[in-house]
Design a protein around this motif. Structure first.
Motif, short mmCIF file in Angstrom:
data_model
loop_
_atom_site.label_atom_id
_atom_site.label_comp_id
_atom_site.label_asym_id
_atom_site.label_seq_id
_atom_site.Cartn_x
_atom_site.Cartn_y
_atom_site.Cartn_z
N GLY A 197 59.65 -57.03 58.99
CA GLY A 197 58.33 -56.44 58.41
C GLY A 197 57.25 -57.21 58.70
O GLY A 197 56.42 -56.62 59.44
N TRP A 198 57.28 -58.39 58.72
CA TRP A 198 55.92 -59.18 59.14
C TRP A 198 55.91 -59.38 60.58
O TRP A 198 54.74 -58.92 61.09
CB TRP A 198 56.04 -60.50 58.61
CG TRP A 198 57.07 -61.59 59.39
CD1 TRP A 198 58.34 -61.59 59.06
CD2 TRP A 198 57.02 -62.13 60.35
NE1 TRP A 198 58.83 -62.54 59.67
CE2 TRP A 198 57.94 -63.01 60.46
CE3 TRP A 198 56.00 -62.41 61.17
CZ2 TRP A 198 58.25 -63.88 61.77
CZ3 TRP A 198 55.86 -63.57 62.21
CH2 TRP A 198 57.16 -64.01 62.58
N GLY A 242 55.04 -55.71 62.02
CA GLY A 242 53.49 -55.34 61.67
C GLY A 242 52.71 -56.01 62.70
O GLY A 242 51.58 -55.56 63.22
N SER A 243 53.12 -57.46 62.99
CA SER A 243 52.47 -58.14 63.95
C SER A 243 52.12 -57.49 65.48
O SER A 243 51.26 -57.29 66.04
CB SER A 243 52.72 -59.69 64.01
OG SER A 243 52.61 -60.17 62.76
#
Length: 632
Positions: free
Chosen positions: A6-7, A10-11
């Motif tokens: 996820g992180w 998103g980045s």
């Protein structure tokens, strides 16, 4: 492609979307200096490839990048960051005169290695091998005999020509420039078309127009794939997007899986031939030839229509022979459903208008992209909120990234061909084998482009073949008045349809995976349905009337010959015209059709009456036979 956590997902999404938006801004308000723009383009789009694409799909982690992937990404950014920071000094240095320092050498080698690895992962291993072989050739060419022999190149000369000579090719050459500017903004326009629901409009329009007729799903596939291809820019993504719907539908109503895959792949490949957005290679053509892009799309318009006419005709005859029914009424959208999205064609009309008025391509695409966002707000079903805009920017970035490295690699190949003199040597070899015969030269170039297409995407294949073949076509075609646009369109057509021709056909393989059919058989069917790509390619040279040149009679004759010839060839393939045909009639129609399409030694006033007369005679014969059978 990996499914990132996820992180990180998103980045990467924010990174790609931000830089895609920056490219859109540049398209409207002006670009930085060329070397700054080209290095920035590669700096922001190369590293994400190592995070998104695993080194080995079966062994590398598919849910996260490894430490090696992060190292690759950092290494790939270093050469482009150095050039961006030192852009002024790079622009001012005298090529091959100013010293090529050890730091430059290290960065050049890093750039070559990381570029090859990114291409191997995200584009095509075949292109990576071609670039590697070209660089190796510069090292060992002086040991080779005959026409392959070159002068001795030092390591510094090789690395400098491949990396830091932006005027003649290489990583930061003009090809990277056109991708970082005009093509990038057109990719953004296509992404926003898709995000606004224009793909739904095209799909519904195809179903509403063709769904109620014989072989309806196949005709829907042809129409929707052709329309969708104007915004996707990739035959494979076109297959995956439209084929997921059309291929199962075709199989369900009676088409064989391999035939359904062939229809979809032939139709999807043709999207790159269809104005107003003809894919990256067409913009490269405009850059190489200095011909306005608006003139190119006008010259290519009739050829694109003929390509899709041939596919529709082939689908129709195939469906008639197999007794395939139309789509079910419940699956055909009502016209009110189509008209609910009709406002989305306004930005496309604006794009065509600006291109015809000779506005720059990047500014026309910039204005049309903003218009697409504004027009989408007119109705709730098409309204683009911030999520849709972010997704469109991200999709544009995902398209730009692999294209950036593949075009940079093409620049390296062109640089090697130019520095070693192999452009002249290869051209001389082809010319010698052709023996001064233009027709034979064109056939050899056709084979060359199709062979290049085995492992190289459309745009690099077109670039390399054009560098080798266009001068020879212009020289031998001088008595016929062949010009730059005709020669480039000829090579462009074969570079495009190489994605659907065996033995390795990226679009056909993707369609075969959806259809669960043999990729080789699917590519053979794709070649059959896309026969117009071959006939129109040669017609650009011999019948320039299809480029809207000459008077009304020349344009009519050139177009009519192609229509009649393609009708005869496709009906002969299918074994059906008005009724099923036996072998003698199929051979007659096929032979005369091929003569009309390729028999350029005969004048138009012979080919058209002969082909039209034979077609009419066979049609009348079958009509009379049908009447007798009905009476009996």
């Amino acid at each position: 492609m990996r499914e990132l956590p996820g992180w990180l997902r998103g980045s990467v999404t924010v990174w790609l979307a931000f830089w895609a938006a920056v490219h859109l801004y540049f398209g409207g308000f002006g670009f930085p200096e060329p070397i700054e723009m080209r290095s920035l383009h590669l700096l922001v789009f190369t590293p994400p490839l190592f995070l998104l694409y695993p080194a080995f799909p079966t062994r590398s982690p598919m849910n996260r990048p490894s430490m090696f992937d992060w190292a690759w990404a950092a290494a790939s950014a270093a050469p482009h960051l150095w050039v961006f920071v030192n852009a002024g000094a790079v622009s001012d240095r005298m090529e091959y005169v100013d010293p090529f320092t050890p730091v430059m050498m290290a960065l050049a080698i890093t750039c070559m290695v990381t570029m090859l690895e990114s291409i191997r992962r995200a584009v095509e291993p075949g292109l990576a091998w071609m670039v590697a072989i070209c660089l190796l050739y510069m090292f060992v060419g002086h040991h080779l005999p005959g026409v392959l022999n070159t002068r001795v190149f030092t390591t510094a000369e090789i690395m400098e020509s491949a990396w830091l000579v932006p005027t003649a090719g290489g990583v930061y050459g003009p090809l990277t420039g056109i991708v970082a500017t005009t093509i990038a903004v057109f990719i953004l326009f296509g992404a926003f078309m898709q995000g606004s629901g224009t793909g739904r409009l095209f799909s519904n329009l195809g179903a509403a127009v063709a769904g109620r007729y014989t072989g309806g799903p196949a005709k829907v596939a042809v129409i929707s794939s052709g329309l969708f291809g104007t915004m996707s820019g990739s035959s494979v993504s076109n297959v995956i997007t439209t084929g997921a719907m059309t291929i199962p539908l075709m199989v369900r109503i009676g088409y064989k899986p391999a035939v359904a895959a062939g229809i979809e792949s032939a139709a999807s490949v043709g999207g790159a031939l269809m104005p107003p957005v003809m894919g990256a290679a067409a913009f490269v053509m405009a850059e190489i030839t200095n011909i306005p892009y608006g003139d190119i799309i006008v010259a290519a318009a009739i050829g694109a229509v003929l390509y899709y006419f041939a596919i529709v005709a082939a689908v129709h005859f195939e469906a008639k022979r197999a007794g395939i029914k139309p789509m079910a009424a419940a699956d055909i959208p009502a016209w009110r459903e189509v008209l609910a999205d009709i406002h989305l064609v306004l930005p496309i009309g604006l794009l065509v208008h600006l291109m015809m008025e000779r506005w720059s391509g990047n500014f026309a695409a910039f204005c049309s992209t903003l218009a697409m966002i504004a027009v989408s707000l007119l109705r709730a079903r098409t309204r683009m909120g911030w999520r849709a805009i972010l997704e469109s920017l991200t999709n544009a970035g995902l398209t730009m990234a692999p294209l950036a490295v593949s075009i940079a690699a093409s620049g390296v190949v062109v640089s090697v061909l130019t520095a070693t003199g192999m452009v002249v040597a290869f051209g001389g070899i082809i010319k010698e084998f052709a023996g001064g015969n233009l027709g034979l030269l064109l056939m050899m170039l056709c084979v060359t482009v199709l062979v290049l297409g085995l492992g190289i995407p459309t745009t690099p294949s077109y670039i390399i073949a054009a560098a080798i073949g266009v001068p020879q076509v212009l020289e031998l075609g001088r008595p016929l008045g062949v010009d730059m646009m005709q020669a480039h369109l000829f090579i462009f057509y074969f570079a495009v349809i190489a994605d659907a021709t065996p033995p390795v056909a990226a679009a056909a393989f993707a369609a075969a995976a959806i259809a669960k059919a043999s990729p080789t058989i699917a590519s053979l069917h794709a070649s059959r349905f896309g026969i117009a790509g071959f006939t129109v390619g040669f017609a650009f040279i011999y019948d320039p009337g299809i480029m809207l040149r000459g008077g009304p009679m020349e344009i009519f004759m050139a177009t009519a010959i192609q229509v009649v010839a393609l009708t005869m060839i496709t009906s002969a393939y299918a074994g059906y015209l008005l009724r099923p045909m036996g072998v003698p009639l199929r051979l007659l129609l096929g032979g005369i059709g091929l003569f009309a399409a390729f028999g350029h030694i005969a004048p138009d006033t012979v080919r058209l009456p002969l082909a039209a007369g034979v077609l009419a005679a066979v049609a009348l014969l079958q009509y009379a036979s049908g009447r007798r059978a009905a009476a009996a």
